[in-house]
Write an enzyme that holds these catalytic residues in place. Structure first.
Site: not given
Length: 388
Positions: A79, A111, A233
């Site tokens: 990103e 993400c 994550h």
């Protein structure tokens, strides 16, 4: 056919900010950063480093000539893209010397996109067993000075070679995914910095986790007892602790086992910060290299989350002698040998940016380390990368 991660490596800039010192300057109790969000150091990228150069450095640390000949798919999740048209994957393909008859493109979903790349790679290898794919997650998380997101910044890249008969981790075909249109974190095209609803984003993350986990259990008949560890994550490392407690609902045996591995899975992330698309895989790498309790056949759960939002839970099994195919000493040296940035220098650097008016840019050669890829110039609106 077994398909999964055959090689994995990472790169992070050669400078960092000490989180305790940043907290002191911001008038915050240091424990808020080191314990509250679980961060010790924060990687900071210079102007001559971007998502492309970091990705190249991560890839160069693992690729050999055999890989370069066999790779025919380069997938770049980010990103922090540098061009609206040309994909970052094309630069990576060129700078790493991968054979010309390859597909190369960029993926975007906050993400999550490196996970999307891995899923695409699995399908490609299933159809083309002799091929290999290079999947990369590379980002710079940048929120600005004195913002609520400042202590969750970071920079780095993780590169993975996906192949049949992988030597590190076989990825199971057992995913459970979820997509919802929400606004918990986003960055419009006109903004250098992201916008985030922090409380909503945290709760969305956990809500997605619960949803995909329940779906996963229904599809596979597995439960937490079937997992030696779970990686998440990590926008900040404390997030994984919250996630484990949400999954286990305080079941003592499961909580204790997963928390033990949690500590190993956040060693690297604590030293780097948030790297968006690469964060889950930096955590996986940390677990693989820092845990002494993983054995052949250990199943590792993986939860990927990208705001906006997409979530996915899937798993992999550890392969025999997987430790022989990791680069633990190199990765530890990468983190240990960085330079600490004084806070004033960090603040000055964070306020600098590359020209947005078409002006030329040239990096100072004394900032470049041998063997590293860097953005060396922008001339006539064209980015120039080299490996010194």
């Amino acid at each position: 056919m077994n398909i999964g991660i055959d090689k994995i490596g990472f790169y992070t800039p050669e400078q960092y900010v000490d989180m305790e010192k940043l907290a002191e300057v911001r008038g915050v109790e240091p424990a808020k950063y080191t314990i509250g969000i679980g961060q010790e150091r924060m990687a900071v990228a210079s102007l001559h480093e971007d998502a492309v150069s970091m990705a190249v450095n991560a890839a160069l640390s693992i690729l050999d000539d055999e890989d370069r000949k066999a790779i025919d798919l380069v997938l770049f999740g980010t990103e922090s893209g540098v061009d609206h048209s040309k994909s970052a994957a094309v630069w990576v393909h060129h700078l790493t010397g991968i054979q010309k008859n390859a597909r190369s493109f960029e993926l975007k979903q906050a993400c999550y996109s490196a996970t999307g790349g891995i899923k695409m790679a699995l399908g490609h290898i299933a159809l083309n067993p002799e091929s290999k794919a290079l999947v990369i997650g590379s980002d710079i998380a940048k929120y600005g000075l004195n913002t609520s997101g400042e202590p969750t910044q970071g920079a780095g890249a993780v590169a993975m070679v996906i192949s049949s008969d992988p030597r590190i981790l076989v990825l199971d075909n057992d995913s459970a995914a979820l997509t919802k249109d929400i606004s918990d974190f986003w960055r419009p095209l006109y903004s250098d910095y992201a916008f985030v609803d922090g409380k909503f984003s945290n709760e969305s993350y956990l809500s997605f986790l619960e949803d995909v986990w329940e779906n996963y259990k229904e599809k596979t008949d597995r439960d937490l007892k079937d997992f030696e560890a779970v990686c998440f994550h990590l926008p900040y490392t404390k997030m994984a602790k919250k996630a484990i407690l949400r999954l286990t609902k305080d079941a003592k045996e499961e909580t204790e086992r997963l928390m033990t591995h949690y500590e190993n899975s956040i060693v690297y992330n604590k030293q780097v910060g948030n790297i968006y698309t690469g964060s889950l895989y930096l955590s996986l790498l940390s677990l693989l290299e820092q845990s002494s309790k993983l054995t052949e056949g250990s199943r590792i759960g993986l939860f990927s989350y990208g705001s906006g939002a997409v979530g996915e839970f899937f798993s992999g099994t550890v392969q025999p002698r997987y430790e022989d195919f990791l680069n633990k000493e190199m990765h530890e040296a990468t983190l240990e040998n960085r330079r600490e940035l004084p806070i004033e220098e960090y603040e000055e650097l964070l306020q600098k940016s590359l020209p947005k008016d078409g002006s030329d840019f040239e990096a100072k050669s004394d900032q470049l380390s041998e063997g590293r890829a860097y953005l060396v110039a922008i001339k006539e609106n064209i980015r120039k990368y080299e490996i010194k």
